[in-house]
Write a protein that holds these residues in place. Structure first.
Motif, PDB file in Angstrom:
ATOM      1  N   THR A   1      -9.462  -6.352   6.646  1.00  0.00           N
ATOM      2  CA  THR A   1     -10.786  -5.764   6.476  1.00  0.00           C
ATOM      3  C   THR A   1     -10.314  -4.090   6.489  1.00  0.00           C
ATOM      4  OG1 THR A   1     -11.930  -7.240   7.818  1.00  0.00           O
ATOM      5  CG2 THR A   1     -12.888  -4.816   7.769  1.00  0.00           C
ATOM      6  N   LYS A   2      -9.229  -3.548   7.313  1.00  0.00           N
ATOM      7  CA  LYS A   2      -8.604  -2.412   7.430  1.00  0.00           C
ATOM      8  C   LYS A   2      -8.156  -2.026   6.025  1.00  0.00           C
ATOM      9  CE  LYS A   2      -5.645   0.417  10.085  1.00  0.00           C
ATOM     10  NZ  LYS A   2      -4.409   0.331  11.084  1.00  0.00           N
ATOM     11  N   ALA A   3      -7.431  -2.903   5.356  1.00  0.00           N
ATOM     12  CA  ALA A   3      -6.644  -2.702   4.001  1.00  0.00           C
ATOM     13  C   ALA A   3      -7.751  -2.597   3.197  1.00  0.00           C
ATOM     14  CB  ALA A   3      -5.828  -4.014   3.798  1.00  0.00           C
ATOM     15  N   GLU A   4      -8.695  -3.536   3.248  1.00  0.00           N
ATOM     16  CA  GLU A   4      -9.751  -3.025   1.911  1.00  0.00           C
ATOM     17  C   GLU A   4     -10.711  -1.648   2.209  1.00  0.00           C
ATOM     18  OE1 GLU A   4     -12.338  -3.613  -1.132  1.00  0.00           O
ATOM     19  OE2 GLU A   4     -10.744  -4.371  -0.475  1.00  0.00           O
ATOM     20  N   ARG A   5     -10.839  -1.186   3.469  1.00  0.00           N
ATOM     21  CA  ARG A   5     -11.374  -0.046   3.612  1.00  0.00           C
ATOM     22  C   ARG A   5     -10.495   1.117   3.117  1.00  0.00           C
ATOM     23  NH1 ARG A   5     -11.676  -0.552   8.643  1.00  0.00           N
ATOM     24  NH2 ARG A   5     -10.219   0.929   9.426  1.00  0.00           N
ATOM     25  N   TYR A   6      -9.175   1.161   3.157  1.00  0.00           N
ATOM     26  CA  TYR A   6      -8.095   2.194   2.848  1.00  0.00           C
ATOM     27  C   TYR A   6      -7.958   1.992   1.109  1.00  0.00           C
ATOM     28  CZ  TYR A   6      -7.343   3.680   7.537  1.00  0.00           C
ATOM     29  OH  TYR A   6      -7.325   4.398   8.633  1.00  0.00           O
ATOM     30  N   LEU A   7      -7.688   0.605   0.609  1.00  0.00           N
ATOM     31  CA  LEU A   7      -6.979   0.621  -0.620  1.00  0.00           C
ATOM     32  C   LEU A   7      -8.404   0.372  -1.707  1.00  0.00           C
ATOM     33  CD1 LEU A   7      -4.361  -2.037  -0.060  1.00  0.00           C
ATOM     34  CD2 LEU A   7      -4.027   0.499  -0.434  1.00  0.00           C
ATOM     35  N   ARG A   8      -9.346  -0.393  -1.297  1.00  0.00           N
ATOM     36  CA  ARG A   8     -10.202  -0.829  -2.106  1.00  0.00           C
ATOM     37  C   ARG A   8     -10.065  -1.619  -3.446  1.00  0.00           C
ATOM     38  NH1 ARG A   8     -14.860   2.011  -0.356  1.00  0.00           N
ATOM     39  NH2 ARG A   8     -14.442   3.907   0.767  1.00  0.00           N
ATOM     40  N   ARG A   9      -9.008  -2.589  -2.965  1.00  0.00           N
ATOM     41  CA  ARG A   9      -8.510  -3.371  -3.784  1.00  0.00           C
ATOM     42  C   ARG A   9      -8.758  -4.924  -3.553  1.00  0.00           C
ATOM     43  NH1 ARG A   9      -3.516  -1.193  -6.126  1.00  0.00           N
ATOM     44  NH2 ARG A   9      -3.401  -3.284  -7.170  1.00  0.00           N
ATOM     45  N   PRO A  10      -9.960  -5.214  -3.861  1.00  0.00           N
ATOM     46  CA  PRO A  10     -10.458  -6.597  -3.415  1.00  0.00           C
ATOM     47  C   PRO A  10      -9.432  -7.835  -3.837  1.00  0.00           C
ATOM     48  CG  PRO A  10     -11.972  -5.630  -4.911  1.00  0.00           C
ATOM     49  CD  PRO A  10     -10.941  -4.597  -4.615  1.00  0.00           C
ATOM     50  N   GLU A  11      -8.832  -7.602  -5.223  1.00  0.00           N
ATOM     51  CA  GLU A  11      -7.872  -8.587  -5.887  1.00  0.00           C
ATOM     52  C   GLU A  11      -6.796  -8.695  -4.819  1.00  0.00           C
ATOM     53  OE1 GLU A  11      -6.614  -4.603  -7.734  1.00  0.00           O
ATOM     54  OE2 GLU A  11      -8.537  -5.575  -6.916  1.00  0.00           O
ATOM     55  N   LEU A  12      -6.627  -7.917  -4.013  1.00  0.00           N
ATOM     56  CA  LEU A  12      -5.457  -8.026  -3.132  1.00  0.00           C
ATOM     57  C   LEU A  12      -5.889  -8.466  -1.424  1.00  0.00           C
ATOM     58  CD1 LEU A  12      -3.179  -4.844  -3.590  1.00  0.00           C
ATOM     59  CD2 LEU A  12      -2.841  -7.047  -4.453  1.00  0.00           C
ATOM     60  N   THR A  13      -6.768  -7.888  -1.219  1.00  0.00           N
ATOM     61  CA  THR A  13      -7.139  -8.152   0.237  1.00  0.00           C
ATOM     62  C   THR A  13      -8.033  -9.598   0.373  1.00  0.00           C
ATOM     63  OG1 THR A  13      -9.204  -6.536  -0.213  1.00  0.00           O
ATOM     64  CG2 THR A  13      -7.444  -5.602   0.763  1.00  0.00           C
ATOM     65  N   ASN A  14      -8.851  -9.651  -0.738  1.00  0.00           N
ATOM     66  CA  ASN A  14      -9.631 -11.157  -0.521  1.00  0.00           C
ATOM     67  C   ASN A  14      -8.856 -12.418  -0.350  1.00  0.00           C
ATOM     68  OD1 ASN A  14     -12.236  -9.972  -0.966  1.00  0.00           O
ATOM     69  ND2 ASN A  14     -12.206  -9.975  -3.107  1.00  0.00           N
ATOM     70  N   ILE A  15      -7.772 -12.403  -1.203  1.00  0.00           N
ATOM     71  CA  ILE A  15      -6.707 -13.374  -0.752  1.00  0.00           C
ATOM     72  C   ILE A  15      -6.401 -13.676   0.772  1.00  0.00           C
ATOM     73  CG2 ILE A  15      -4.458 -14.336  -1.156  1.00  0.00           C
ATOM     74  CD1 ILE A  15      -4.590 -12.796  -3.990  1.00  0.00           C
TER      75      ILE A  15
END
Length: 465
Positions: A119-133
């Protein structure tokens, strides 16, 4: 690279300046004298430390301003994302750190920590192709199937993760037992990445379980085409699928197609006993008994089997026991020393009431390889020779505790089958049923071909495939 070198040089200069200032403090006693032109300042130790900190802050500020100026110059020169990259660099660093921490937590089995970092990584990166996995795997580890499903569905909408999302949903459906939906998802995953070996295996297994033999043959051909299957294994499994398709065509009354597929299956794998039996019967139905005999002889030479003997008997169903014994001589001569051949000869001679020759055919099997079938044959031979009932009962009693004959057994789970099947009825394994002896086989005659009824009475008991 140049900017990084400049920052390192500035850091070295700053450290040198601080070292020089510390030396001055120690040399000048309680104060530090700083002369600027005609003006002289005397700084106490605390004041000197404050000035040093301010100097560090000023250098840091200068570096930041310099970095911003560099970004502005790049923007002016045509790099439209230079300024946005400058401001997002810190966020990306934090985001990738959170992503790395999440992966480490996932590998360590800390699912909740992995989910928090995702969740934290998605908030900073906004890269769902990475964080969703990371989020989907963490949800699965937590047992939160609803969250995992939602995440996999999001992944399906992104090009880079569509395949991973489809595979994730497929595995969930398999775990739930929804094989129909799982097969549709497997087909979709196969369409996205036809070279993926695990997807090919899953789709092939599901198609075989659903008895989609035609689709399974297409998948099998894809495995061969993409180099995921040796050619000899492909031929064997293609023969299995062709045989299953031939059986279905026979049930549907499509006899011409059934015969064609049965002969193809035998051509692909001559040692596949059920294919040889069905192909021989196809030749018999077509009025080609010589071709049927030749086919069974070739299969018998590869692996003697009771079902082959049954099919050979069906070629001439109305012959006398003596005529059958004469006709079978060509077949039994091929593997004369094989135990299956010796037991077959004993059965033929018992049917012809030549009990002396029947006993001679068995040879030393009653002593060195006594099984249920061998001891039962001995009982029949003794009965035919007029032995006492006690002798016959002795053989039959010994048969109760004797090892069984080979049977159709799944190599994956050990389940015994009455007849050969492409898919194990217990574990669903494909092409895993082989002809071998079970560790503790039940008291039963082998292969469903029957023993004495196979050859006694003309039409025989070998009417099953």
């Amino acid at each position: 690279m140049l900017w990084s070198l400049l920052k390192i040089l500035l850091f070295v200069v700053l450290v040198a300046a601080l070292t020089y200032g510390a030396n001055l403090l120690m040399e000048n006693g309680p104060g530090l004298r700083v002369a600027v032109g005609d003006v002289e300042f005397v700084l106490g130790p605390l004041q000197a430390v404050i000035v040093a900190l301010l100097l560090v802050a000023a250098v840091w500020l200068v570096l930041k301003v310099a970095g911003l100026l560099v970004a502005v110059l790049r923007f002016i020169n045509g790099d439209e994302t230079a300024i946005s990259r400058y401001f997002s660099r810190s966020r990306e660093r934090r985001g990738f750190q959170a992503l790395a921490d999440g992966m480490i937590a996932l590998a360590s089995g800390e699912a909740r920590l992995a989910m928090a970092n995702a969740t934290k990584a998605e908030r900073y990166l906004r890269r769902p192709e990475l964080t969703n996995i990371l989020a989907a795997q963490a949800a699965e580890m937590l047992g939160d199937n609803k969250k995992a499903t939602e995440t996999y569905k999001k992944m399906v909408t992104i090009d880079q993760t569509r395949f991973v999302g489809v595979c994730g949903l497929m595995k969930q459906k398999l775990a739930e037992g929804d094989t129909d939906t799982a097969m549709k998802l497997a087909e979709k995953a196969f369409a996205i990445k036809p070279r993926h070996g695990e997807t090919q295996d899953t789709l092939l297994k599901l198609q075989a379980q659903a008895e989609d033999w035609k689709g399974a043959r297409e998948t099998l051909n894809a495995k061969l085409r993409h180099g995921n299957l040796p050619r000899d294994v492909h031929k064997r499994r293609d023969a299995v699928l062709a045989l299953c398709e031939a059986r279905d065509c026979a049930v549907d009354g499509k006899m011409a197609k059934s015969h064609e597929l049965a002969l193809e299956a035998n051509r692909l794998s001559p040692d596949l006993v059920p294919a040889a039996v069905m192909a021989a019967r196809a030749y018999v139905e077509q009025g080609k008994p010589n071709l049927a005999s030749r086919l069974i002889k070739r299969a018998w030479e590869a692996q003697p089997h009771p079902d082959l003997a049954a099919a050979y008997a069906e070629i001439v169903p109305d012959e006398t026991p003596q005529d059958r014994l004469t006709r079978f001589a060509e077949l039994t001569a091929l593997r004369a020393d094989d135990r299956e051949t010796r037991m077959l000869l004993a059965e033929l001679n018992i049917a012809a009431e030549d009990f002396v020759e029947a006993r001679k055919s068995l040879g030393d099997l009653p002593e060195t390889g006594a099984t249920v079938r061998v001891l039962t044959l001995m009982a029949a031979i003794e009965r035919g020779q007029g032995a006492d009932d006690s002798v016959v009962r002795g053989y039959l009693a010994s048969a109760l505790s004797a090892p069984g004959e080979p049977q159709w057994i799944c190599e994956n789970c050990g389940t015994i089958h009455d007849s050969w099947q492409a898919v194990c009825k217990n574990c669903g394994a494909f092409d895993a049923i082989t002809w071998k002896t079970a560790p503790a086989a039940p008291l039963a005659l082998p292969g469903g071909s029957g023993m004495l009824p196979l050859l006694v009475g003309g039409t025989g008991a070998a009417q099953n495939e």
